[in-house]
Design an enzyme around this catalytic site. Structure first.
Site, PDB file in Angstrom:
ATOM      1  CD  GLU A 297      38.598  38.622  43.019  1.00 41.92           C
ATOM      2  OE1 GLU A 297      39.393  39.245  42.276  1.00 41.92           O
ATOM      3  OE2 GLU A 297      38.865  37.521  43.517  1.00 41.92           O
TER       4      GLU A 297
ATOM      5  CG  HIS B 260      43.653  41.862  42.609  1.00 47.10           C
ATOM      6  ND1 HIS B 260      43.167  41.218  43.719  1.00 47.10           N
ATOM      7  CD2 HIS B 260      43.015  41.289  41.548  1.00 47.10           C
ATOM      8  CE1 HIS B 260      42.281  40.302  43.353  1.00 47.10           C
ATOM      9  NE2 HIS B 260      42.151  40.319  42.049  1.00 47.10           N
TER      10      HIS B 260
ATOM     11  CG  HIS C  22      38.757  40.703  38.074  1.00 45.41           C
ATOM     12  ND1 HIS C  22      39.297  39.612  37.443  1.00 45.41           N
ATOM     13  CD2 HIS C  22      39.304  40.701  39.310  1.00 45.41           C
ATOM     14  CE1 HIS C  22      40.119  38.981  38.264  1.00 45.41           C
ATOM     15  NE2 HIS C  22      40.153  39.615  39.401  1.00 45.41           N
TER      16      HIS C  22
HETATM   17 CO    CO Z   1      41.015  38.870  41.178  1.00 45.96          CO
END
Ligand code: CO
Length: 134
Positions: free
Chosen positions: A130, A7, A79
């Protein structure tokens, strides 16, 4: 080592307005807002054919995205999340190459119920990264 983009997370000052923008203007499928108190955010998930967008809004006093929104009042990309097959092996490999893992370096359970780690943005082209266990 990194696999699919899981994502892109975007911090937004107005979650309802952002959800409407993605749903009505961009024609995407957007979830209802989901409060995630453990992460200090409320999230609306935008589902795209090949990945997801997470619209993040601060929740609570010590939200990790509050300072980001102070610096970026109209919102911004917060992020990117990449999937990895083995998060501990990925961490050890990155550390051996000098990358900084945030926090105590132990994976935490992320927004999708899977172990995640965050990497210092200064080590990755100015982008908070991440990693999520596949
Ligand atoms: Co995230």
């Amino acid at each position: 080592m990194i696999g699919p983009l899981n994502h892109v997370a975007i911090a937004v000052p107005d979650l309802a307005a952002a959800a409407r923008l993605y749903r009505e203007t961009l024609g995407a499928t957007v979830s209802e807002p989901v409060a995630q108190p453990a992460h200090g955010v409320t999230v609306a998930f935008v589902t795209l054919p090949n990945t997801k967008i997470e619209l993040l809004h601060p929740l609570g006093e010590s939200s990790p995205i509050a300072a980001f929104l102070e610096k970026n009042p109209s919102g911004g990309i917060h992020h990117l999340c990449y999937e990895v097959d083995d998060i501990l092996a990925a961490r050890d490999r990155l550390r051996a190459q000098g990358a900084r893992v945030l926090g105590d370096g132990e994976p935490k359970i992320g927004a999708h119920g899977k172990p995640v780690l965050f990497l210092h943005p200064k080590d990755f082209c100015g982008t908070l990264v991440e990693l999520e266990q596949r």
